[in-house]
Enzyme design. Structure first.
Site, PDB file in Angstrom:
ATOM      1  N   ASP A  66       0.814  -1.216   0.000  1.00 49.84           N
ATOM      2  CA  ASP A  66       0.000   0.000   0.000  1.00 49.84           C
ATOM      3  C   ASP A  66       0.850   1.269   0.000  1.00 49.84           C
ATOM      4  O   ASP A  66       2.082   1.208   0.175  1.00 49.84           O
ATOM      5  CB  ASP A  66      -0.968   0.008   1.202  1.00 49.84           C
ATOM      6  CG  ASP A  66      -0.278  -0.357   2.518  1.00 49.84           C
ATOM      7  OD1 ASP A  66       0.967  -0.359   2.572  1.00 49.84           O
ATOM      8  OD2 ASP A  66      -0.984  -0.637   3.504  1.00 49.84           O
ATOM      9  N   ASN A 134      -7.419  -2.095  14.465  1.00 47.55           N
ATOM     10  CA  ASN A 134      -8.813  -2.344  14.067  1.00 47.55           C
ATOM     11  C   ASN A 134      -8.940  -3.580  13.174  1.00 47.55           C
ATOM     12  O   ASN A 134     -10.010  -3.862  12.646  1.00 47.55           O
ATOM     13  CB  ASN A 134      -9.393  -1.118  13.358  1.00 47.55           C
ATOM     14  CG  ASN A 134      -8.674  -0.812  12.040  1.00 47.55           C
ATOM     15  OD1 ASN A 134      -7.730  -1.502  11.665  1.00 47.55           O
ATOM     16  ND2 ASN A 134      -9.118   0.218  11.358  1.00 47.55           N
ATOM     17  N   HIS A 136      -7.170  -4.096  10.293  1.00 47.99           N
ATOM     18  CA  HIS A 136      -6.885  -3.933   8.857  1.00 47.99           C
ATOM     19  C   HIS A 136      -5.613  -4.667   8.459  1.00 47.99           C
ATOM     20  O   HIS A 136      -4.689  -4.832   9.248  1.00 47.99           O
ATOM     21  CB  HIS A 136      -6.875  -2.459   8.424  1.00 47.99           C
ATOM     22  CG  HIS A 136      -5.699  -1.643   8.831  1.00 47.99           C
ATOM     23  ND1 HIS A 136      -5.797  -0.317   9.199  1.00 47.99           N
ATOM     24  CD2 HIS A 136      -4.368  -1.928   8.903  1.00 47.99           C
ATOM     25  CE1 HIS A 136      -4.598   0.154   9.466  1.00 47.99           C
ATOM     26  NE2 HIS A 136      -3.713  -0.796   9.301  1.00 47.99           N
ATOM     27  N   GLU A 141      -9.646  -1.726   5.260  1.00 45.36           N
ATOM     28  CA  GLU A 141     -10.243  -1.305   6.523  1.00 45.36           C
ATOM     29  C   GLU A 141     -11.525  -2.078   6.825  1.00 45.36           C
ATOM     30  O   GLU A 141     -12.183  -2.587   5.906  1.00 45.36           O
ATOM     31  CB  GLU A 141     -10.588   0.195   6.436  1.00 45.36           C
ATOM     32  CG  GLU A 141      -9.384   1.110   6.266  1.00 45.36           C
ATOM     33  CD  GLU A 141      -8.698   1.429   7.594  1.00 45.36           C
ATOM     34  OE1 GLU A 141      -8.586   0.547   8.457  1.00 45.36           O
ATOM     35  OE2 GLU A 141      -8.264   2.588   7.750  1.00 45.36           O
TER      36      GLU A 141
HETATM   37  C1  GLP Z   1      -0.328   0.664   8.595  1.00 41.80           C
HETATM   38  C2  GLP Z   1      -0.103  -0.231   7.364  1.00 41.80           C
HETATM   39  C3  GLP Z   1      -0.328  -1.683   7.671  1.00 41.80           C
HETATM   40  C4  GLP Z   1       0.340  -2.044   8.982  1.00 41.80           C
HETATM   41  C5  GLP Z   1      -0.318  -1.294  10.111  1.00 41.80           C
HETATM   42  C6  GLP Z   1       0.301  -1.586  11.476  1.00 41.80           C
HETATM   43  O1  GLP Z   1      -1.507   1.371   8.614  1.00 41.80           O
HETATM   44  N1  GLP Z   1      -0.868   0.132   6.233  1.00 41.80           N
HETATM   45  O2  GLP Z   1       0.165  -2.470   6.597  1.00 41.80           O
HETATM   46  O3  GLP Z   1       0.208  -3.418   9.204  1.00 41.80           O
HETATM   47  O4  GLP Z   1      -0.295   0.088   9.867  1.00 41.80           O
HETATM   48  O5  GLP Z   1       1.335  -0.713  11.763  1.00 41.80           O
HETATM   49  P1  GLP Z   1       2.357  -0.915  12.957  1.00 41.80           P
HETATM   50  O6  GLP Z   1       3.171  -2.097  12.573  1.00 41.80           O
HETATM   51  O7  GLP Z   1       3.156   0.347  12.993  1.00 41.80           O
HETATM   52  O8  GLP Z   1       1.549  -1.166  14.187  1.00 41.80           O
END
Ligand code: GLP
Length: 246
Positions: A66, A134, A136, A141
Site C-alpha cells: 500500500d 482495528n 486492517h 479497513e
Molecule cells: C499501517 C499499514 C499496515 C500495517 C499497520 C500496522 O496502517 N498500512 O500495513 O500493518 O499500519 O502498523 P504498525 O506495525 O506500525 O503497528
C-alpha cells in the site's frame, strides 16, 4: 494457522526472515509481498543482517501492499521512503524488481489497474503482513464488504489516529491510500502476519478465535491454508490455549 510466540520482537524478526530465506532458496524467481509499519522493522533488520552474511535477494521481486495518496516517494512518511530507508538502501544487492503503488500520480484509479497487472504477472510466494489495531491488513479497513482488487480507500478514524504518531499532527495524516485488495493477499502461497505489543492482543484474539467477518479484515486469513502468525508474548496474551496448541 501456525502460531509462533517469541519473547522479543528481534527474535520474531529473525524467525520471519528465516521463512523468507527458505523461499529464496527453494524458488527460482521468489516474489515477496511486503508490508510497512513499525512491526516489520525487526524483520527488515534481520534481513539486512542475513544479506551481510550471504543471503542473496537479487533474484527476488518485491511487491508492497500500500501507499498513502498524496505523498511522493521522497516524503519521509511515504511507504516508498520507509522501504528505502529500512530495507532497500541497506542491502548489498537490491532485489531484481521492487514495486510499490504510486500515491502521487494524477490518476490513482489507473494506478490501481496497473498494480493489479503487476500482481497478476508476479504471483506472490510469501506475503508479509502487519495488522492494524482495528484488524486492517494493508489498508483494507473494516467495512460491510472487502474489495478484491487494488483500490483507493478512505482511511478510518482509528487508522488516522494510530498513524498520527508518525506525523507532526493528526491533520497531516493523508485521508486516503491505495491498497492491494484481499484477493491478492489470499492468493499468496504463504502468509506471515507479524504483531507485537499488548495493543494488538485484542485484535489478534478476534482474528484467530472469532468468526470470519469483514469488520475484522484479518479474520479472512482463517480461510488460507498456509498462514503463520509471528507474535510476541504481549500480542499473544489473549489467545486461547487451544489456538496456541493448534
Ligand atoms: C499501517 C499499514 C499496515 C500495517 C499497520 C500496522 O496502517 N498500512 O500495513 O500493518 O499500519 O502498523 P504498525 O506495525 O506500525 O503497528
Amino acid at each position: 494457522m501456525k502460531i509462533r510466540v517469541f519473547d522479543l520482537p528481534s527474535e520474531a524478526g529473525l524467525y520471519a526472515a528465516s521463512l523468507i530465506e527458505r523461499v529464496v532458496e527453494t524458488t527460482q524467481r521468489p516474489v515477496f509481498g511486503l508490508a510497512t509499519g513499525s512491526t516489520t522493522l525487526p524483520l527488515y533488520d534481520a534481513l539486512v543482517n542475513l544479506d551481510h552474511c550471504g543471503l542473496n535477494l537479487s533474484s527476488a521481486v518485491t511487491i508492497n501492499l500500500d501507499e498513502y495518496i498524496g505523498l511522493g516517494a521522497d516524503h519521509e512518511q511515504s511507504y516508498h521512503y520507509f522501504m528505502n530507508q529500512h530495507l532497500f538502501s541497506r542491502l548489498r544487492v537490491r532485489p531484481k524488481e521492487m514495486y510499490i503503488p504510486s500515491g502521487d500520480g494524477v490518476n490513482p484509479q489507473a494506478e490501481c489497474q496497473r498494480y493489479d497487472a503487476v500482481i497478476r504477472e508476479h504471483p506472490i510466494d510469501l506475503q508479509v503482513l502487519g495488522i492494524g489495531t482495528n484488524g486492517h491488513i494493508g489498508f483494507n479497513e473494516p467495512d460491510d464488504l472487502l474489495l478484491l482488487n487494488t483500490h483507493i480507500v478512505n482511511l478510518s478514524a482509528n487508522t488516522i489516529q494510530s498513524n498520527a504518531r508518525f506525523f507532526q499532527s493528526p491533520d497531516e495524516v493523508p485521508r486516503q491510500a491505495l491498497t492491494m485488495g484481499v484477493q491478492a493477499i489470499l492468493q499468496a502461497k504463504q502468509i506471515v502476519l507479524m504483531a507485537f505489543g499488548e495493543e494488538k492482543a485484542d485484535i489478534i484474539a478476534k482474528m484467530v478465535d472469532g468468526e470470519v467477518r469483514t469488520e475484522i479484515p484479518a479474520s479472512v486469513l482463517q480461510l488460507h491454508r498456509d498462514v503463520t502468525l509471528v507474535l510476541d508474548k504481549a500480542s499473544a496474551a489473549k489467545l486461547t490455549v487451544e489456538s496456541l496448541l493448534r
